[in-house]
Design a protein around this motif. Structure first.
Motif, PDB file in Angstrom:
ATOM      1  N   TYR A  81      39.386 -10.958   6.869  1.00 44.72           N
ATOM      2  CA  TYR A  81      37.967 -10.772   7.191  1.00 44.72           C
ATOM      3  C   TYR A  81      37.304  -9.765   6.259  1.00 44.72           C
ATOM      4  N   ALA A  82      35.995  -9.924   6.094  1.00 44.31           N
ATOM      5  CA  ALA A  82      35.195  -8.943   5.352  1.00 44.31           C
ATOM      6  C   ALA A  82      33.835  -8.817   6.026  1.00 44.31           C
ATOM      7  N   ALA A  83      33.145  -7.736   5.731  1.00 44.11           N
ATOM      8  CA  ALA A  83      31.779  -7.564   6.213  1.00 44.11           C
ATOM      9  C   ALA A  83      30.948  -7.001   5.070  1.00 44.11           C
ATOM     10  N   LEU A  84      29.659  -7.330   5.066  1.00 41.14           N
ATOM     11  CA  LEU A  84      28.760  -6.896   3.998  1.00 41.14           C
ATOM     12  C   LEU A  84      27.740  -5.889   4.513  1.00 41.14           C
ATOM     13  N   GLY A  85      27.454  -4.906   3.685  1.00 45.23           N
ATOM     14  CA  GLY A  85      26.319  -4.020   3.924  1.00 45.23           C
ATOM     15  C   GLY A  85      25.420  -4.045   2.700  1.00 45.23           C
ATOM     16  N   MET A  86      24.115  -3.957   2.940  1.00 46.80           N
ATOM     17  CA  MET A  86      23.176  -3.949   1.819  1.00 46.80           C
ATOM     18  C   MET A  86      22.180  -2.820   2.011  1.00 46.80           C
ATOM     19  N   GLN A  87      21.601  -2.372   0.918  1.00 44.64           N
ATOM     20  CA  GLN A  87      20.529  -1.385   1.057  1.00 44.64           C
ATOM     21  C   GLN A  87      19.414  -1.670   0.065  1.00 44.64           C
ATOM     22  N   ILE A  88      18.190  -1.417   0.553  1.00 48.14           N
ATOM     23  CA  ILE A  88      16.996  -1.551  -0.279  1.00 48.14           C
ATOM     24  C   ILE A  88      16.617  -0.144  -0.694  1.00 48.14           C
ATOM     25  N   PHE A 127      16.049  -3.336  -8.926  1.00 41.93           N
ATOM     26  CA  PHE A 127      14.999  -4.108  -8.257  1.00 41.93           C
ATOM     27  C   PHE A 127      13.979  -3.117  -7.719  1.00 41.93           C
ATOM     28  N   ALA A 128      12.711  -3.314  -8.081  1.00 39.91           N
ATOM     29  CA  ALA A 128      11.661  -2.381  -7.669  1.00 39.91           C
ATOM     30  C   ALA A 128      10.999  -2.903  -6.396  1.00 39.91           C
ATOM     31  N   ALA A 129      11.676  -2.705  -5.263  1.00 37.56           N
ATOM     32  CA  ALA A 129      11.132  -3.208  -3.989  1.00 37.56           C
ATOM     33  C   ALA A 129       9.728  -2.683  -3.708  1.00 37.56           C
ATOM     34  N   PRO A 130       9.408  -1.409  -4.040  1.00 37.01           N
ATOM     35  CA  PRO A 130       8.064  -0.921  -3.699  1.00 37.01           C
ATOM     36  C   PRO A 130       6.957  -1.699  -4.410  1.00 37.01           C
ATOM     37  N   SER A 131       7.262  -2.306  -5.581  1.00 36.27           N
ATOM     38  CA  SER A 131       6.214  -3.059  -6.265  1.00 36.27           C
ATOM     39  C   SER A 131       6.456  -4.569  -6.161  1.00 36.27           C
ATOM     40  N   SER A 132       7.384  -4.987  -5.301  1.00 35.40           N
ATOM     41  CA  SER A 132       7.622  -6.420  -5.090  1.00 35.40           C
ATOM     42  C   SER A 132       7.089  -6.813  -3.720  1.00 35.40           C
ATOM     43  N   SER A 133       6.878  -8.105  -3.526  1.00 37.07           N
ATOM     44  CA  SER A 133       6.437  -8.558  -2.201  1.00 37.07           C
ATOM     45  C   SER A 133       7.658  -8.634  -1.291  1.00 37.07           C
ATOM     46  N   PRO A 134       7.437  -8.618   0.040  1.00 34.82           N
ATOM     47  CA  PRO A 134       8.561  -8.798   0.963  1.00 34.82           C
ATOM     48  C   PRO A 134       9.312 -10.098   0.675  1.00 34.82           C
ATOM     49  N   ALA A 135       8.593 -11.180   0.358  1.00 37.45           N
ATOM     50  CA  ALA A 135       9.265 -12.460   0.106  1.00 37.45           C
ATOM     51  C   ALA A 135      10.166 -12.373  -1.126  1.00 37.45           C
ATOM     52  N   GLU A 136       9.685 -11.706  -2.177  1.00 33.05           N
ATOM     53  CA  GLU A 136      10.527 -11.520  -3.367  1.00 33.05           C
ATOM     54  C   GLU A 136      11.768 -10.706  -3.032  1.00 33.05           C
ATOM     55  N   THR A 137      11.576  -9.686  -2.202  1.00 37.18           N
ATOM     56  CA  THR A 137      12.711  -8.839  -1.827  1.00 37.18           C
ATOM     57  C   THR A 137      13.729  -9.642  -1.023  1.00 37.18           C
ATOM     58  N   VAL A 138      13.250 -10.465  -0.097  1.00 38.94           N
ATOM     59  CA  VAL A 138      14.171 -11.295   0.685  1.00 38.94           C
ATOM     60  C   VAL A 138      14.944 -12.236  -0.234  1.00 38.94           C
ATOM     61  N   ARG A 139      14.249 -12.853  -1.185  1.00 40.92           N
ATOM     62  CA  ARG A 139      14.942 -13.766  -2.110  1.00 40.92           C
ATOM     63  C   ARG A 139      16.011 -13.025  -2.919  1.00 40.92           C
ATOM     64  N   ALA A 140      15.660 -11.833  -3.379  1.00 41.98           N
ATOM     65  CA  ALA A 140      16.622 -11.070  -4.179  1.00 41.98           C
ATOM     66  C   ALA A 140      17.817 -10.625  -3.333  1.00 41.98           C
ATOM     67  N   LEU A 141      17.552 -10.210  -2.091  1.00 43.93           N
ATOM     68  CA  LEU A 141      18.652  -9.833  -1.190  1.00 43.93           C
ATOM     69  C   LEU A 141      19.557 -11.032  -0.937  1.00 43.93           C
ATOM     70  N   ALA A 142      18.944 -12.175  -0.660  1.00 43.85           N
ATOM     71  CA  ALA A 142      19.736 -13.369  -0.329  1.00 43.85           C
ATOM     72  C   ALA A 142      20.589 -13.787  -1.519  1.00 43.85           C
ATOM     73  N   ALA A 143      20.019 -13.721  -2.723  1.00 39.96           N
ATOM     74  CA  ALA A 143      20.787 -14.124  -3.906  1.00 39.96           C
ATOM     75  C   ALA A 143      21.983 -13.203  -4.111  1.00 39.96           C
ATOM     76  N   LEU A 144      21.753 -11.901  -3.927  1.00 40.92           N
ATOM     77  CA  LEU A 144      22.831 -10.934  -4.096  1.00 40.92           C
ATOM     78  C   LEU A 144      23.907 -11.128  -3.023  1.00 40.92           C
TER      79      LEU A 144
END
Lengths: 406, 406
Positions: free
Chosen positions: B87-94, B118-135
């Motif tokens: 088993y494994a578990a993932l943690g992420m941070q913005i 990744f510059a989350a403060p200058s990205s849209s929430p949708a862009e951030t979600v896409r980048a998180l999901a890809a990672l």
């Protein structure tokens, strides 16, 4: 490093029975009168378990059967209530100008509330212990004369209280390192009586959580006004005490480093704006001529009378005090995210004039939308909330499902 | 009114088995390699129960037997460890200028730590979600390719997070009402993966509580430095979340109403003194000429270099930031009474120059003797503490004694 109190622990059938006894007592406390079948239906315990637990609790006189029966199809069910007769618990509080003792039975019914004028800030700790013991003894004599057994006594102190019931510091009383619980046990000489000490704010929060307008709220802060100002924090349904029991110290929160001087040596502390001596000193400047105030009740009544007459200076002063109370409450709401911050003591007495300004400041300073769902309100429990919480605390052992020693 | 989560509840044998499974897993986590007899001796569970639980946990591949045997009298005992393989578990941070994904196995061993600028403060929430999901998807592919099953994923956000994993407000990211958990679940399309969101400070506190220098401390606060400043509060061994999950909001604590302006519209907030943009803007005034900083790491490294060269302006500035950090930590210590306030993020990176001033201010402002036993210290977990806490959080279900779905 101290390990966690909430880690998984092995569980056995004795724990299960104790836990289930607590479940039954809680259900009856909230829903009495109720039948064995009600208890089983609402708690998820099976009927045989409920029957066995109720039998034991009736035998130990924590529950009793009433003459009432439920109106339903089939055999009438005997209704149960908490048995108020055999046991009592005492709560006490050390106020700025009085001592209070209050007794309740197991059902939370108040049996007595006695006040005795006493200037603890100008008395020695030993004098205070003697006065507390004398007042407690009178109450115990009264209650045992009524055929009750007193299970315990818990005293609320305006200061820091450690896990042993000692008071390392109570600035409002001028105390340092007073072994209050031990001294009071020695003075009372009642070895079967559990004697505990807690902060006035913690006990007031317990009273609020059990008996106040926000009873049952899982996340609740009681901001206690008095000669000191403290916060009693209920989080997830339990008092948040911290590592050494010193949580809730909010009196010396700096609201403005350019504010009025405080007894602690700093400036702009909450208590320097909103503590009882600060409020009386500011709103009734004439009292300063006579030296330190030792009897606050008449002064608070004077402030109320002036406010009712729309005295503009007093109204403006109360609004300003309210702003500072609202500011402090917003810090608590932002850090703890309770469902309510309830103000007590003189904040509650003066609430009609403090709360509007307090709520405006609170709304402006809370960061989460709609203050994170937190309401700012005044306690409805009156001036003996701490003593009521003391009696509640003294019943906790029985409520947790442990049986009183036979 | 929401009723308490900690009230007595009926208990049954299924609960007992789940609780005891958690006890066994915890014992092995802390004391591996250990034998069945060790577990029985130290937990108070009887040997037959331990044997049955261990059998089940080995079968479900949460524990495994090692080739080791204990050196003792009698039949050699087979030693047990947590099974890291399945088993494994993932943690992420913005973060302010990067996304991080980190994976651990059940034993807490780090399997991977990947960073993506990744510059989350200058990205849209949708862009951030896409980048998180890809990672996240890349990490899941890697782990499943190693034959592991990923149990869950938890993301830390610098802002308010509600019980549904939505973000009503994250000032540092410019977010309002972002349904992050739901959006990330939709983007990932992994229905068997538990996806959760929490504040960066809460996850950092979990990491500290499990893996940090103060691991196992029941009462612990993690003060997370970044574009925002938040507090993760562990009380009685558990995260203090408050009624709606918004506890720990300390960034806009007013330290001085005459202080510098804050994005929130007030003056003198903690974040206006000590947040990452405030620190960089103050210590490296030349950066302001190029517009808002989007890449903080090189600027922090410049500050470190100047401090190492004893640049007097930078040293004085860092000491002043330290004073404000110490002030905020004292408020947390006075209200919560933890055993430690641990500072993370850029507070930890800059700790050699911040901490001396922070500790002096902290000592002066804590009300209880010896700060109520509270230490002020820097985290040793580095810049991925939140992601490590996310992986820890994602393992909590299994650690509580529930078995992963077969």
């Amino acid at each position: 490093m101290i390990s966690s109190h909430n880690e998984p622990r092995p569980s056995d059938l004795g724990d299960v029975r104790t836990a289930n006894r607590a479940v039954v007592l809680r259900h009856v406390r909230r829903h009495a009168p109720c039948s064995r079948a009600d208890i089983a239906a609402h708690t998820g315990l099976n009927k045989a378990t409920v029957s066995s637990l109720v039998g034991e609790l009736v035998e130990r006189r924590l529950l009793r059967e009433t003459g009432l029966t439920e109106n339903r199809v089939g055999r009438p069910a005997t209704m149960l209530v908490l048995d108020g007769a055999p046991y009592a618990a005492l709560g006490m509080q050390i106020g700025a100008d009085e001592l209070v003792v209050l007794a309740t039975d197991l059902a939370g019914t108040r049996l007595l509330t006695w006040r005795r004028a006493f200037a603890a800030p100008s008395s020695s700790p030993a004098e205070t212990v003697r006065a507390l013991a004398a007042l407690a003894r009178r109450a115990i004599t009264r209650l045992t004369g009524q055929g009750r057994r007193v299970l315990g006594l818990s005293v609320g102190v305006p200061g820091l209280v450690d896990a042993d019931g000692a008071v390392p510091r109570a600035t409002a009383l001028g105390w340092r390192d007073v072994a209050l619980a031990a001294d009071l046990r020695a003075a009372l000489r009642e070895p079967d009586l559990a004697v505990d000490v807690d902060t006035d704010a913690n006990l007031a929060a317990l009273a609020e959580h059990r008996h106040g307008a926000y009873a049952g709220t899982s996340h609740l802060v009681h901001l206690t006004g008095g000669a000191s100002v403290g916060a009693g924090i209920v989080a997830d349904g339990r008092l948040l005490r911290g590592a050494r029991g010193f949580a809730g110290e909010v009196g010396h929160l700096t609201l403005d480093p350019a504010g009025p001087g405080c007894a602690c040596g700093r400036r702009g502390c909450l208590v320097a704006y909103a503590g009882l001596p600060a409020v009386v000193g500011r709103l009734l400047p004439d009292t300063r001529q006579d030296g330190p105030v030792t009897d606050f009740l008449p002064e608070i009544q004077r402030i109320q009378a002036l406010a009712r007459q729309d005295d503009p200076t007093v109204l403006a002063g109360l609004a300003d005090v309210g702003c500072h109370v609202g500011h402090a409450a917003s810090v608590l709401a932002n850090l703890i995210n309770p469902q309510a911050v309830v103000v007590g003591g003189h904040f509650a007495t003066l609430a009609p004039w403090l709360l509007p300004a307090a709520r405006a400041e609170f709304a402006a300073r809370t960061h989460a939308p709609a203050a994170g769902g937190c309401l700012l309100d005044a306690s409805t429990l009156g001036s003996s909330a701490t003593a009521l919480g003391g009696a509640t605390a003294a019943l906790a052992v029985v409520e947790s499902g442990r049986l009183p020693a036979a």
